[in-house]
Enzyme design. Structure first.
Site, PDB file in Angstrom:
ATOM      1  N   THR A  79       0.823  -1.206   0.000  1.00 43.41           N
ATOM      2  CA  THR A  79       0.000   0.000   0.000  1.00 43.41           C
ATOM      3  C   THR A  79       0.860   1.260   0.000  1.00 43.41           C
ATOM      4  O   THR A  79       0.620   2.198  -0.767  1.00 43.41           O
ATOM      5  CB  THR A  79      -0.950   0.003   1.216  1.00 43.41           C
ATOM      6  OG1 THR A  79      -1.851  -1.095   1.101  1.00 43.41           O
ATOM      7  CG2 THR A  79      -1.748   1.298   1.282  1.00 43.41           C
ATOM      8  N   ASN A 158      -5.241 -10.175  -7.940  1.00 45.64           N
ATOM      9  CA  ASN A 158      -5.163 -10.924  -6.690  1.00 45.64           C
ATOM     10  C   ASN A 158      -6.299 -11.923  -6.514  1.00 45.64           C
ATOM     11  O   ASN A 158      -6.152 -12.917  -5.812  1.00 45.64           O
ATOM     12  CB  ASN A 158      -5.149  -9.963  -5.498  1.00 45.64           C
ATOM     13  CG  ASN A 158      -6.260  -8.936  -5.554  1.00 45.64           C
ATOM     14  OD1 ASN A 158      -6.360  -8.158  -6.491  1.00 45.64           O
ATOM     15  ND2 ASN A 158      -7.104  -8.927  -4.548  1.00 45.64           N
ATOM     16  N   GLN A 186       1.183  -9.500  -6.153  1.00 45.50           N
ATOM     17  CA  GLN A 186       0.870 -10.920  -6.310  1.00 45.50           C
ATOM     18  C   GLN A 186       1.837 -11.646  -7.242  1.00 45.50           C
ATOM     19  O   GLN A 186       1.970 -12.864  -7.169  1.00 45.50           O
ATOM     20  CB  GLN A 186      -0.558 -11.091  -6.826  1.00 45.50           C
ATOM     21  CG  GLN A 186      -1.634 -10.666  -5.845  1.00 45.50           C
ATOM     22  CD  GLN A 186      -1.672 -11.507  -4.590  1.00 45.50           C
ATOM     23  OE1 GLN A 186      -1.157 -12.621  -4.542  1.00 45.50           O
ATOM     24  NE2 GLN A 186      -2.281 -10.969  -3.545  1.00 45.50           N
ATOM     25  N   HIS A 208       4.960  -9.980   2.714  1.00 48.70           N
ATOM     26  CA  HIS A 208       4.156 -11.070   3.284  1.00 48.70           C
ATOM     27  C   HIS A 208       3.442 -11.901   2.226  1.00 48.70           C
ATOM     28  O   HIS A 208       2.791 -12.887   2.559  1.00 48.70           O
ATOM     29  CB  HIS A 208       3.162 -10.531   4.317  1.00 48.70           C
ATOM     30  CG  HIS A 208       1.997  -9.789   3.760  1.00 48.70           C
ATOM     31  ND1 HIS A 208       0.741 -10.336   3.675  1.00 48.70           N
ATOM     32  CD2 HIS A 208       1.893  -8.539   3.273  1.00 48.70           C
ATOM     33  CE1 HIS A 208      -0.099  -9.454   3.170  1.00 48.70           C
ATOM     34  NE2 HIS A 208       0.574  -8.357   2.912  1.00 48.70           N
ATOM     35  N   CYS A 332     -19.187  -8.460   2.376  1.00 47.15           N
ATOM     36  CA  CYS A 332     -20.455  -8.036   3.001  1.00 47.15           C
ATOM     37  C   CYS A 332     -20.343  -6.575   3.393  1.00 47.15           C
ATOM     38  O   CYS A 332     -19.468  -6.209   4.175  1.00 47.15           O
ATOM     39  CB  CYS A 332     -20.734  -8.900   4.221  1.00 47.15           C
ATOM     40  SG  CYS A 332     -22.372  -8.633   4.923  1.00 47.15           S
TER      41      CYS A 332
END
Length: 405
Positions: A79, A158, A186, A208, A332
């Site tokens: 980011t 991704n 990715q 990560h 959601c």
């Protein structure tokens, strides 16, 4: 089966995050207690750590195929790298007021572009994709022009793993006078890269995603490119990213890069074969499902299957009960379920987009684990469909020919 798997279950959510490789951890540990000096210090404690950081920089250079190790700037992750790249170019070229990106980018790019459009008056061209996630090249070329400061297009998606033609896109951007940035979070460590001979100007990566710890990443900045730092302060990273270096994280990222280069062939042969085995078995055993993205041009570890007439969250819950970790293409929001922006952009029917489930493997994935997932998934889907009013209304169809193909 790895020790991690034996204790925690089967982990197939590696596009979300990976386990820190034990070899990576071993390289990091001395930086916490023994080699703890500040690399900016003039004494031996600092020099020892500074040497480790430069070693790590060279490992990233090798993995990316960059021409110079000085082109690697360490950051806190993908980011920060994405934001730094875009904001740097806009500051370096203040008269250019347009940005080109795609509709399927990570929120690290899309949210920033939304902000720049709404709050700072930039024009953002969001290029669409077809039903396999391939970029609309005609629309891309049409969006390029003298007012475009930067193009930011991900190397691989991704959710689906679909790979974009980054070199072609970069060359077109350069010909139009724009800087080209790619979010390769990715893709790095999964597919070979040679940035030294590429038209790519900037590239983001995150540790990560390749068995390094969270909170560490890097930004590749091609030598000679105008650069304006987002974080200002000390002289760290050649004054391109202020702040005392996260030495353990940087060394961990360097070790992970070294291992990723060593395991690249395995990633594209054994891991890919396991992915294909899982995918083919699911498609053969479960009716009314299909693979999303471009099956012929994907990351070797990524499989996203859309299951008709059921919700992805329910699939994940039952998978989790069976000791299997995967992820859903749905999210959601405010109590109402909506398919992900990637599924919507590809035009995946709502009846299938809600059931999109991503299985993402790693070099730690074993055939035993894949066999277990193959044995479990059909029963989970059958159980959920037996409870689904949508499946009942559809008459439990036995053959499926989706509009999405």
């Amino acid at each position: 089966m790895t020790a991690n798997t034996a204790q925690m279950g089967i982990y197939l959510d590696n596009n979300a995050t990976t386990r820190v490789d034990p070899e990576v951890l071993a390289e990091m540990l001395p930086l916490f207690t023994e080699q703890f000096g500040n690399p900016s210090s003039m004494h031996g404690f600092g020099a020892a750590v500074g040497g480790k950081i430069e070693w790590a920089r060279k490992q990233l250079q090798a993995l990316l195929g960059a021409a110079h190790d000085s082109e690697i700037v360490f950051t806190s992750g993908g980011t920060e790298s994405d934001n730094t790249a875009i904001l740097s170019v806009l500051e370096a070229y203040p008269k250019k007021r347009s940005i080109v990106t795609s509709v399927v980018e990570h929120p690290a790019v899309l949210a920033l572009c939304d902000y720049l459009e709404k709050k700072r008056g930039y024009t953002v061209h969001r290029i669409g994709v077809d039903n396999r996630g391939n970029l609309d090249l005609d629309a891309y070329e049409a969006a390029l022009g003298p007012d475009v400061a930067i193009v930011s297009i991900m190397w691989a998606n991704n959710e689906t793993g679909t790979i974009f033609p980054i070199e072609e896109l970069a060359q077109l951007a350069k010909a139009a006078g724009a800087v080209f940035h790619t979010d390769a979070v990715q893709a790095v460590g999964k597919i070979p890269m040679t940035l030294a001979t590429s038209a790519v100007d900037m590239l983001s990566l995150s540790g990560h995603k390749l068995h390094a710890p969270k909170g560490i990443g890097a930004l590749y900045v091609k030598r000679g490119l105008r650069f304006r730092p987002m974080l200002r302060g000390g002289h760290q990273e050649r004054s391109r990213r202020a702040g005392t270096e996260n030495a353990p994280g940087i060394v961990g990222l360097g070790a992970a890069a070294q291992l990723a280069l060593m395991h690249m062939t395995d990633e594209n042969t054994r891991v890919k074969a396991l992915r294909d085995k899982l995918e083919q078995a699911i498609l053969a055993a479960v009716p009314n499902c299909f693979v999303t993205g471009n099956p012929a041009n994907r990351l070797p570890n990524t499989c996203n299957v859309a299951f008709e007439y059921i919700e992805g969250e329910a699939i994940l819950l039952l998978l989790n009960e069976a000791g299997i970790a995967a992820s859903s293409g749905s999210a959601c929001t405010s109590g109402s379920l909506e398919p992900s922006h990637v599924m919507r952009a590809m035009g995946v029917p709502y009846t299938a987009a809600h059931g999109a489930t991503r299985f993402s493997l790693s070099r730690e994935t074993t055939e035993e684990e894949i066999d277990r997932v193959i044995a479990v998934v059909p029963g989970i889907i059958a159980k959920l469909r037996s409870l689904s009013p949508y499946w009942s209304q559809a008459g439990a169809p036995k053959e499926f020919a989706p509009v999405y193909s």
